[in-house]
Design a protein around this motif. Structure first.
Motif, PDB file in Angstrom:
ATOM      1  N   ILE A 120       1.831  -6.266 -66.466  1.00 28.58           N
ATOM      2  CA  ILE A 120       2.568  -7.447 -66.060  1.00 28.58           C
ATOM      3  C   ILE A 120       2.015  -8.662 -66.802  1.00 28.58           C
ATOM      4  N   GLU A 124      -2.754 -13.630 -63.491  1.00 28.86           N
ATOM      5  CA  GLU A 124      -3.224 -12.988 -62.266  1.00 28.86           C
ATOM      6  C   GLU A 124      -3.309 -11.480 -62.440  1.00 28.86           C
ATOM      7  N   ALA A 125      -2.244 -10.904 -63.015  1.00 26.82           N
ATOM      8  CA  ALA A 125      -2.185  -9.450 -63.172  1.00 26.82           C
ATOM      9  C   ALA A 125      -3.168  -8.985 -64.236  1.00 26.82           C
ATOM     10  N   LEU A 128      -6.851  -8.528 -63.398  1.00 30.53           N
ATOM     11  CA  LEU A 128      -7.277  -7.365 -62.615  1.00 30.53           C
ATOM     12  C   LEU A 128      -7.576  -6.163 -63.492  1.00 30.53           C
ATOM     13  N   VAL A 129      -7.196  -6.250 -64.761  1.00 30.49           N
ATOM     14  CA  VAL A 129      -7.349  -5.096 -65.646  1.00 30.49           C
ATOM     15  C   VAL A 129      -8.498  -5.370 -66.600  1.00 30.49           C
ATOM     16  N   GLY A 130      -9.676  -4.920 -66.248  1.00 37.58           N
ATOM     17  CA  GLY A 130     -10.838  -5.129 -67.103  1.00 37.58           C
ATOM     18  C   GLY A 130     -10.997  -6.590 -67.426  1.00 37.58           C
ATOM     19  N   THR A 131     -11.127  -6.904 -68.716  1.00 34.39           N
ATOM     20  CA  THR A 131     -11.284  -8.300 -69.091  1.00 34.39           C
ATOM     21  C   THR A 131      -9.940  -8.922 -69.457  1.00 34.39           C
ATOM     22  N   GLY A 132      -8.863  -8.205 -69.270  1.00 37.94           N
ATOM     23  CA  GLY A 132      -7.539  -8.784 -69.466  1.00 37.94           C
ATOM     24  C   GLY A 132      -7.143  -8.982 -70.914  1.00 37.94           C
TER      25      GLY A 132
ATOM     26  N   ASP B  94     -15.332  -0.126 -66.210  1.00 34.97           N
ATOM     27  CA  ASP B  94     -14.357  -0.892 -65.425  1.00 34.97           C
ATOM     28  C   ASP B  94     -13.833  -2.081 -66.217  1.00 34.97           C
ATOM     29  N   GLY B  95     -14.189  -2.160 -67.487  1.00 37.24           N
ATOM     30  CA  GLY B  95     -13.650  -3.206 -68.348  1.00 37.24           C
ATOM     31  C   GLY B  95     -14.532  -4.433 -68.422  1.00 37.24           C
ATOM     32  N   ARG B 396       5.284 -15.423 -55.645  1.00 36.46           N
ATOM     33  CA  ARG B 396       4.095 -16.082 -55.073  1.00 36.46           C
ATOM     34  C   ARG B 396       4.235 -16.348 -53.573  1.00 36.46           C
ATOM     35  N   PRO B 424       6.377  -1.928 -62.592  1.00 39.69           N
ATOM     36  CA  PRO B 424       4.928  -1.722 -62.373  1.00 39.69           C
ATOM     37  C   PRO B 424       4.526  -2.132 -60.958  1.00 39.69           C
ATOM     38  N   HIS B 427       0.808  -2.474 -59.805  1.00 36.05           N
ATOM     39  CA  HIS B 427       0.135  -3.626 -60.413  1.00 36.05           C
ATOM     40  C   HIS B 427       0.469  -4.908 -59.624  1.00 36.05           C
ATOM     41  N   TRP B 428       1.745  -5.061 -59.264  1.00 29.38           N
ATOM     42  CA  TRP B 428       2.122  -6.229 -58.458  1.00 29.38           C
ATOM     43  C   TRP B 428       1.415  -6.207 -57.107  1.00 29.38           C
ATOM     44  N   ARG B 430      -1.404  -4.900 -56.461  1.00 26.96           N
ATOM     45  CA  ARG B 430      -2.813  -5.259 -56.667  1.00 26.96           C
ATOM     46  C   ARG B 430      -2.976  -6.769 -56.766  1.00 26.96           C
ATOM     47  N   VAL B 431      -2.042  -7.403 -57.463  1.00 26.95           N
ATOM     48  CA  VAL B 431      -2.086  -8.876 -57.546  1.00 26.95           C
ATOM     49  C   VAL B 431      -1.997  -9.450 -56.135  1.00 26.95           C
ATOM     50  N   GLU B 434      -5.198  -9.011 -54.176  1.00 23.26           N
ATOM     51  CA  GLU B 434      -6.210  -9.941 -54.671  1.00 23.26           C
ATOM     52  C   GLU B 434      -5.993 -11.332 -54.073  1.00 23.26           C
ATOM     53  N   LYS B 435      -4.723 -11.712 -53.918  1.00 25.35           N
ATOM     54  CA  LYS B 435      -4.404 -13.033 -53.396  1.00 25.35           C
ATOM     55  C   LYS B 435      -4.603 -13.098 -51.878  1.00 25.35           C
TER      56      LYS B 435
END
Lengths: 260, 438
Positions: A120, A124-125, A128-132, B94-95, B396, B424, B427-428, B430-431, B434-435
């Protein structure tokens, strides 16, 4: 009989007239004439979006300096200018003496990419994915959530995928500050000019690998200038103490500390 | 009759292709040690461990090199003997980039420093089990990496009667738990008995998906007759291995979203964790290595390896080979794995598998508008409404998303997987999570 009636009416009239004259003198409220003029300029929608009961209440607050004209979400640029003229202030002052500052200059040219981000396309999205997408885990993600939330067209993405604040439009409302998942945007007085344009707390070697313009924690500026301090591998300007650091700006190996 | 009756399971879920044949029959092997091991100080849920060694220190295999300072944390041990090269930042699976103890491996040093083993399960106290598991740095090996000792000391007011071992391994491609059950059934069963002893439970159930009949058989043969232990096959369905799903399937107890397994009288551990607990107590061996599946269509010779924690991914790929057209490398399975951009990242305690995919297996189809088919709604194991939640988060409108319990999402990815419009969804969500609850 007639004379008594006429006289009593005249005396009563005179008494009331005196009462009114007295009331006019003692109870008079001085109102700034600009309130009315500002009220005339405001849209008159009485929507209450500014936080006041209506346009008149806001006009009064504007004249008293409690609120900036640009806080009226209905009025247009022209109106702001007219009100600013009336109040004899510049539009910038009318917009508030604070503006948003984006403290990252690592765009796609300077910051190393960590791979292709597919997902996405919002900050914000991506956050959440590693360092983006970038190696740096502190820097701008470049999807423009700040641009999306700005009601004043005061921020735009440039070709280097970094947000740019258009200071004339910025009302320091703070929406972009809220929206940035990396906390890169801060509100500062418009005249402030010295900033460390980086928020990376990585150690020097890691930061240098991640981005050409990162603060690499060399501490040079902090040593050269009083008011520039090191906080967890990042130089930070203490604006209460200083807004200049010419030797630091000159010597900074990555131009992380610079004037606006 | 067992075959005719329906297998235990949970409502919802889906069944993605398993792709397990590639490695299911491959016995785990050891490969030469890498030159350097990278041990992240934060490879578990909770607080980071505090290093006990410094640059230049010699360490022995099994020696504690970082200590858990608070209760929810886990200690680290040297997976191989060598010298501490440095303690510094290194990319992690984990990035992120995090602090690691980097050990230069001494290939010839075979000395070990293990704890003294306990001889018999019957003579160990629950306190001794707790302490040993804690000092051995055992964490949940199913992926959560939650410190195991915390699970072994449930709050006083709870009454644990059942210990469940999770042998579902419902993720595509992964077979490391399967191999653990086949190769070390005794250790799994001993681990179960130790956990039962530590929490004072009378019943122990090992839940295994019915696509692994050999594991069910092997475990069944290893169970001691006298004790109240069973192995139960459950339907092979994703995400069967999630705690609440498995508890429901095996005991019929419903776990509300806000409840913990302990609140319904259960403790759930992964089968590999049980084996690690058994190693820690009965062999004195801290958690320093585990079985990892390296599989996927982009891997030349897929395999199961017993590797020390902290082995760089690239070292594993040197041994099994990657095709040139590799498109995506995941830490974990195809449903919940995290994609990797840097192969110098090390394995962590929770790494159970690495999957490499080629172009053909990566979904890059275009997103289309929601057609209201409600597949995501009917398949969501948590009974959420992913499509509506995604739209709320996109707009939002986080308060409304919270009212619809976005925070209960497991991030299992079933919604995104079944969506015919390629939205996705997970993924949404998860956003939104997080919020709503950062």
């Amino acid at each position: 009989m007639n004379i008594i009636a006429i006289l009593s009416m005249a005396i009563l009239g005179a008494l009331f007239a005196l009462g009114l004259a007295f009331a006019h003198k003692t109870l008079k409220v001085d109102q700034d004439e600009r309130v009315e003029k500002v009220d005339d300029l405001l849209p008159g929608a009485d929507c209450g979006a500014c936080g006041y009961a209506g346009c008149e209440a806001m006009a009064k607050a504007i004249v008293e300096g409690k609120i900036k004209p640009t806080k009226c979400p209905v009025a247009d640029e022209e109106t702001y200018e007219k009100i600013a003229d009336l109040m004899d202030i510049s539009l910038q002052e009318a917009a508030g003496e604070n503006v948003a500052v984006v403290l990252c200059r690592g765009g796609k040219e300077e910051a190393k990419s960590a791979g292709e981000y597919k997902g996405i396309e919002t900050c914000e999205a991506a956050n959440l994915v590693g360092t983006g997408g970038k190696v740096c885990s502190y820097g701008c993600l470049g999807f423009g959530d700040c641009v999306d939330v700005c009601d004043f067209e005061a921020i735009r993405m440039n070709e280097n995928r970094l947000p740019e604040v258009i200071e004339e439009n910025c009302t320091a409302c703070g929406a972009c500050v809220e929206a940035c998942p990396r906390d890169l945007i801060e509100i500062h007085p418009v005249e402030r000019s010295l900033f460390v344009w980086c928020k990376s707390h990585d150690d020097g070697a890691t930061a240098r690998q991640a981005c050409e313009v990162a603060c690499i924690a060399c501490t040079l500026c902090a040593k050269l200038c009083d008011g520039v301090e090191m906080e967890d591998d990042l130089a930070v300007v203490n604006h209460e103490k200083t807004d200049t650091c010419d030797p630091g700006v000159e010597k900074c190996p990555t131009d992380a500390i610079a004037y606006k | 009759m067992q075959l005719l009756s329906r297998l235990a399971t949970f409502p919802g879920g889906t069944h993605p292709p398993e792709y397990k044949h590639q490695t299911a029959s491959k016995k785990s092997t050891r490969i030469p040690l890498p030159e350097k091991l990278f041990l992240s100080l934060q490879q578990h849920t909770g607080a980071a461990a505090k290093p006990l060694v410094g640059k230049g220190d010699e360490v022995l295999r099994g020696q504690m090199i970082a200590e858990a300072e608070s209760n929810i944390s886990a200690s680290l041990h040297a997976p191989a003997s060598g010298t501490v090269n440095k303690i510094g930042k290194h990319p992690l699976p984990d990035g992120t980039t995090g602090d690691c103890i980097i050990i230069e491996v001494d290939q010839d040093n075979e000395d070990e420093k293990f704890y003294s083993p306990f001889q018999k399960i019957d003579s160990i106290s629950s306190e001794q089990i707790y302490r040993r598991v804690r000092e051995a740095g055992v964490v949940g090996l199913g992926g959560g990496a939650f410190p195991s000792h915390v699970k072994l000391s449930p709050p006083e007011e709870t009454n644990i009667d059942t210990v469940i071992l999770n042998g579902c391994e419902c993720e595509s491609f992964l077979t490391s738990d399967h191999r653990t059950m086949l190769e070390r059934p005794k250790a799994v069963v001993n681990g179960l008995r130790l956990i039962m002893k530590a929490v004072g439970a009378e019943q122990g159930i090992i839940g295994v998906e019915d696509n692994k009949p050999d594991a069910v058989e092997e475990l069944d043969d290893s169970l001691p007759e006298s004790e109240n232990l069973t192995v139960q096959a459950v339907e092979d369905k994703y995400p069967q291995g999630v705690e609440n799903m498995l508890i429901y399937a095996l005991t019929g107890r419903k776990m509300g979203a806000s409840l913990l397994p302990a609140d319904v009288g259960c403790v759930v551990n992964n089968v590999s964790t049980a084996a690690a607990i058994s190693d820690a107590v009965l062999r004195g061996k801290p958690l320093i290595e585990r079985i990892i599946t390296v599989a996927g269509p982009a891997v030349k010779s897929a395999a199961n390896y017993t590797v020390p924690i902290g082995t760089p991914f690239e070292h594993l790929f040197e041994h099994c080979g990657l095709i040139d057209e590799t498109k995506l490398i995941l830490d974990g399975g195809a449903m919940m794995g995290t994609s990797q951009s840097d192969l110098s990242v090390p394995t962590v305690k929770a790494t159970g598998g690495i999957v490499a995919l080629n172009q053909q297996h990566v979904n890059e189809r275009q997103e289309h508008p929601c057609i209201r088919c409600a597949r995501c709604v009917s398949k969501c194991p948590q009974k959420l409404v992913p499509t509506r939640l995604a739209r709320l988060v996109k707009a939002r409108r986080y308060d409304e998303a919270k009212d619809l319990h976005v925070q209960n999402c497991l991030e299992c990815g079933v919604c995104s997987y079944v969506c015919p419009s390629n939205i996705p969804l997970v993924h949404w969500l998860r956003v939104g999570k997080e919020k709503v609850c950062p």
